[in-house]
Design a protein around this motif. Sequence first.
Motif, PDB file in Angstrom:
ATOM      1  N   LEU A  93      -2.255  15.515 -10.510  1.00  0.00           N
ATOM      2  CA  LEU A  93      -1.837  15.398  -8.859  1.00  0.00           C
ATOM      3  C   LEU A  93      -2.780  14.350  -8.328  1.00  0.00           C
ATOM      4  O   LEU A  93      -2.037  14.142  -7.296  1.00  0.00           O
ATOM      5  CB  LEU A  93      -1.499  16.539  -8.524  1.00  0.00           C
ATOM      6  N   ASN A  94      -3.709  14.919  -8.199  1.00  0.00           N
ATOM      7  CA  ASN A  94      -5.305  13.844  -7.400  1.00  0.00           C
ATOM      8  C   ASN A  94      -5.229  12.558  -7.835  1.00  0.00           C
ATOM      9  O   ASN A  94      -4.514  12.108  -6.745  1.00  0.00           O
ATOM     10  CB  ASN A  94      -6.530  14.692  -7.159  1.00  0.00           C
ATOM     11  N   ALA A  95      -4.595  12.021  -9.198  1.00  0.00           N
ATOM     12  CA  ALA A  95      -4.639  10.853  -9.878  1.00  0.00           C
ATOM     13  C   ALA A  95      -3.785  10.480  -9.053  1.00  0.00           C
ATOM     14  O   ALA A  95      -3.620   9.296  -8.683  1.00  0.00           O
ATOM     15  CB  ALA A  95      -4.801  10.719 -11.187  1.00  0.00           C
ATOM     16  N   THR A  96      -2.903  11.085  -9.548  1.00  0.00           N
ATOM     17  CA  THR A  96      -0.886  10.273  -8.611  1.00  0.00           C
ATOM     18  C   THR A  96      -1.292  10.119  -7.341  1.00  0.00           C
ATOM     19  O   THR A  96      -0.868   8.828  -6.956  1.00  0.00           O
ATOM     20  CB  THR A  96      -0.069  11.225  -9.226  1.00  0.00           C
ATOM     21  N   ASP A  97      -1.923  11.561  -6.071  1.00  0.00           N
ATOM     22  CA  ASP A  97      -1.885  11.247  -5.667  1.00  0.00           C
ATOM     23  C   ASP A  97      -2.744  10.210  -5.210  1.00  0.00           C
ATOM     24  O   ASP A  97      -2.044   8.522  -3.934  1.00  0.00           O
ATOM     25  CB  ASP A  97      -2.496  12.011  -4.221  1.00  0.00           C
ATOM     26  N   LYS A  98      -3.684   9.273  -5.582  1.00  0.00           N
ATOM     27  CA  LYS A  98      -4.256   8.267  -5.417  1.00  0.00           C
ATOM     28  C   LYS A  98      -3.779   7.316  -5.258  1.00  0.00           C
ATOM     29  O   LYS A  98      -3.932   5.560  -4.774  1.00  0.00           O
ATOM     30  CB  LYS A  98      -6.219   8.332  -5.553  1.00  0.00           C
ATOM     31  N   ALA A  99      -3.653   7.067  -6.049  1.00  0.00           N
ATOM     32  CA  ALA A  99      -2.920   5.722  -7.090  1.00  0.00           C
ATOM     33  C   ALA A  99      -1.586   6.007  -6.046  1.00  0.00           C
ATOM     34  O   ALA A  99      -1.602   3.859  -5.845  1.00  0.00           O
ATOM     35  CB  ALA A  99      -2.015   5.996  -8.292  1.00  0.00           C
ATOM     36  N   THR A 100      -1.223   6.561  -5.399  1.00  0.00           N
ATOM     37  CA  THR A 100       0.100   5.989  -3.975  1.00  0.00           C
ATOM     38  C   THR A 100       0.062   5.663  -3.338  1.00  0.00           C
ATOM     39  O   THR A 100       0.206   5.067  -2.202  1.00  0.00           O
ATOM     40  CB  THR A 100       1.205   7.543  -4.274  1.00  0.00           C
ATOM     41  N   GLN A 146      -1.013   0.744   0.198  1.00  0.00           N
ATOM     42  CA  GLN A 146      -1.947   0.306   1.196  1.00  0.00           C
ATOM     43  C   GLN A 146      -1.732  -1.040   0.392  1.00  0.00           C
ATOM     44  O   GLN A 146      -2.069  -1.732   1.504  1.00  0.00           O
ATOM     45  CB  GLN A 146      -3.238   0.623   1.427  1.00  0.00           C
ATOM     46  N   SER A 147      -1.598  -1.265  -0.239  1.00  0.00           N
ATOM     47  CA  SER A 147      -1.306  -2.964  -1.411  1.00  0.00           C
ATOM     48  C   SER A 147      -0.212  -3.522  -0.535  1.00  0.00           C
ATOM     49  O   SER A 147      -0.390  -4.072  -0.102  1.00  0.00           O
ATOM     50  CB  SER A 147      -0.870  -2.686  -2.727  1.00  0.00           C
ATOM     51  N   LEU A 148       0.912  -2.777  -0.761  1.00  0.00           N
ATOM     52  CA  LEU A 148       2.073  -3.188  -0.317  1.00  0.00           C
ATOM     53  C   LEU A 148       2.100  -4.035   1.008  1.00  0.00           C
ATOM     54  O   LEU A 148       2.719  -4.619   1.483  1.00  0.00           O
ATOM     55  CB  LEU A 148       3.242  -2.029  -0.410  1.00  0.00           C
ATOM     56  N   ARG A 150     -15.362  -4.416   1.580  1.00  0.00           N
ATOM     57  CA  ARG A 150     -16.402  -3.245  -0.024  1.00  0.00           C
ATOM     58  C   ARG A 150     -16.157  -1.941   0.797  1.00  0.00           C
ATOM     59  O   ARG A 150     -15.755  -0.751  -0.285  1.00  0.00           O
ATOM     60  CB  ARG A 150     -17.427  -3.943  -0.446  1.00  0.00           C
ATOM     61  N   ASN A 151     -16.530  -1.978   1.687  1.00  0.00           N
ATOM     62  CA  ASN A 151     -16.523  -0.120   2.043  1.00  0.00           C
ATOM     63  C   ASN A 151     -15.249   0.168   2.700  1.00  0.00           C
ATOM     64  O   ASN A 151     -15.250   1.514   2.310  1.00  0.00           O
ATOM     65  CB  ASN A 151     -17.461  -0.289   3.440  1.00  0.00           C
ATOM     66  N   PHE A 152     -14.440  -0.055   2.718  1.00  0.00           N
ATOM     67  CA  PHE A 152     -12.807   0.021   3.239  1.00  0.00           C
ATOM     68  C   PHE A 152     -12.497   0.579   1.695  1.00  0.00           C
ATOM     69  O   PHE A 152     -11.692   1.236   1.541  1.00  0.00           O
ATOM     70  CB  PHE A 152     -11.902  -1.128   4.370  1.00  0.00           C
ATOM     71  N   LEU A 153     -12.594   0.330   0.969  1.00  0.00           N
ATOM     72  CA  LEU A 153     -11.524  -0.131  -0.723  1.00  0.00           C
ATOM     73  C   LEU A 153     -13.082   1.124  -0.656  1.00  0.00           C
ATOM     74  O   LEU A 153     -11.948   1.857  -2.135  1.00  0.00           O
ATOM     75  CB  LEU A 153     -12.167  -1.447  -1.829  1.00  0.00           C
ATOM     76  N   ILE A 154     -14.344   1.466  -0.778  1.00  0.00           N
ATOM     77  CA  ILE A 154     -14.635   2.708  -1.758  1.00  0.00           C
ATOM     78  C   ILE A 154     -14.208   3.751  -0.793  1.00  0.00           C
ATOM     79  O   ILE A 154     -13.892   5.222  -1.619  1.00  0.00           O
ATOM     80  CB  ILE A 154     -16.577   2.261  -1.355  1.00  0.00           C
ATOM     81  N   ALA A 155     -14.286   3.376   0.953  1.00  0.00           N
ATOM     82  CA  ALA A 155     -13.695   4.876   0.775  1.00  0.00           C
ATOM     83  C   ALA A 155     -12.081   5.270   0.723  1.00  0.00           C
ATOM     84  O   ALA A 155     -11.692   6.456   0.880  1.00  0.00           O
ATOM     85  CB  ALA A 155     -13.491   4.007   2.960  1.00  0.00           C
ATOM     86  N   ARG A 156     -11.199   4.227   0.536  1.00  0.00           N
ATOM     87  CA  ARG A 156     -10.051   4.699   0.025  1.00  0.00           C
ATOM     88  C   ARG A 156     -10.257   5.056  -1.606  1.00  0.00           C
ATOM     89  O   ARG A 156      -9.079   5.909  -1.373  1.00  0.00           O
ATOM     90  CB  ARG A 156      -8.705   3.492  -0.111  1.00  0.00           C
ATOM     91  N   ILE A 157     -10.937   4.698  -1.921  1.00  0.00           N
ATOM     92  CA  ILE A 157     -10.750   5.108  -3.360  1.00  0.00           C
ATOM     93  C   ILE A 157     -11.392   7.064  -3.347  1.00  0.00           C
ATOM     94  O   ILE A 157     -10.968   7.358  -3.723  1.00  0.00           O
ATOM     95  CB  ILE A 157     -11.360   4.541  -4.599  1.00  0.00           C
ATOM     96  N   TYR A 158     -12.180   6.607  -2.584  1.00  0.00           N
ATOM     97  CA  TYR A 158     -12.983   8.472  -2.673  1.00  0.00           C
ATOM     98  C   TYR A 158     -11.977   9.079  -1.493  1.00  0.00           C
ATOM     99  O   TYR A 158     -12.125  10.046  -1.632  1.00  0.00           O
ATOM    100  CB  TYR A 158     -14.420   8.084  -2.334  1.00  0.00           C
TER     101      TYR A 158
END
Length: 113
Positions: free
Chosen positions: A28-35, A40-42, A104-112
């Motif tokens: 569920l956590n992985a699905t939440d991050k992926a969605t 955000q990409s869209l 880089r900081n934006f992407l790291i913040a989005r991943i974590y």
Amino acid sequence: MAEIKTKTENLVEHASDYLETQLQLAMLNATDKATGIASQSLFTVVITILVLFVMLFSGLGFSWWIGRAINNMVGGFFIVAGIYIFLIVLVFLLYKKYLAPVVRNFLIARIYE
């Protein structure tokens, strides 16, 4: 002896349930991050396309305006092209020092997140 066997069976059953729950939670956590990343990409793609259209049409309008002001339409387009080339060079020069850390900081913040 039967009591120890029953307790062991209960312990194994609870451990199995715990591991299954942890696996479901991880999924569920992985699905939440992926969605979240997909949405955000869209959004970024849509905004990028809209910004490109705005830049295209405002560049055309600005080119025509400058061309009429200097009585040379081709000159107006070359002046606007020069402005765009200057902006591209500026972005390339400032990328590593200023833009890359922000991205880089934006992407790291989005991943974590």
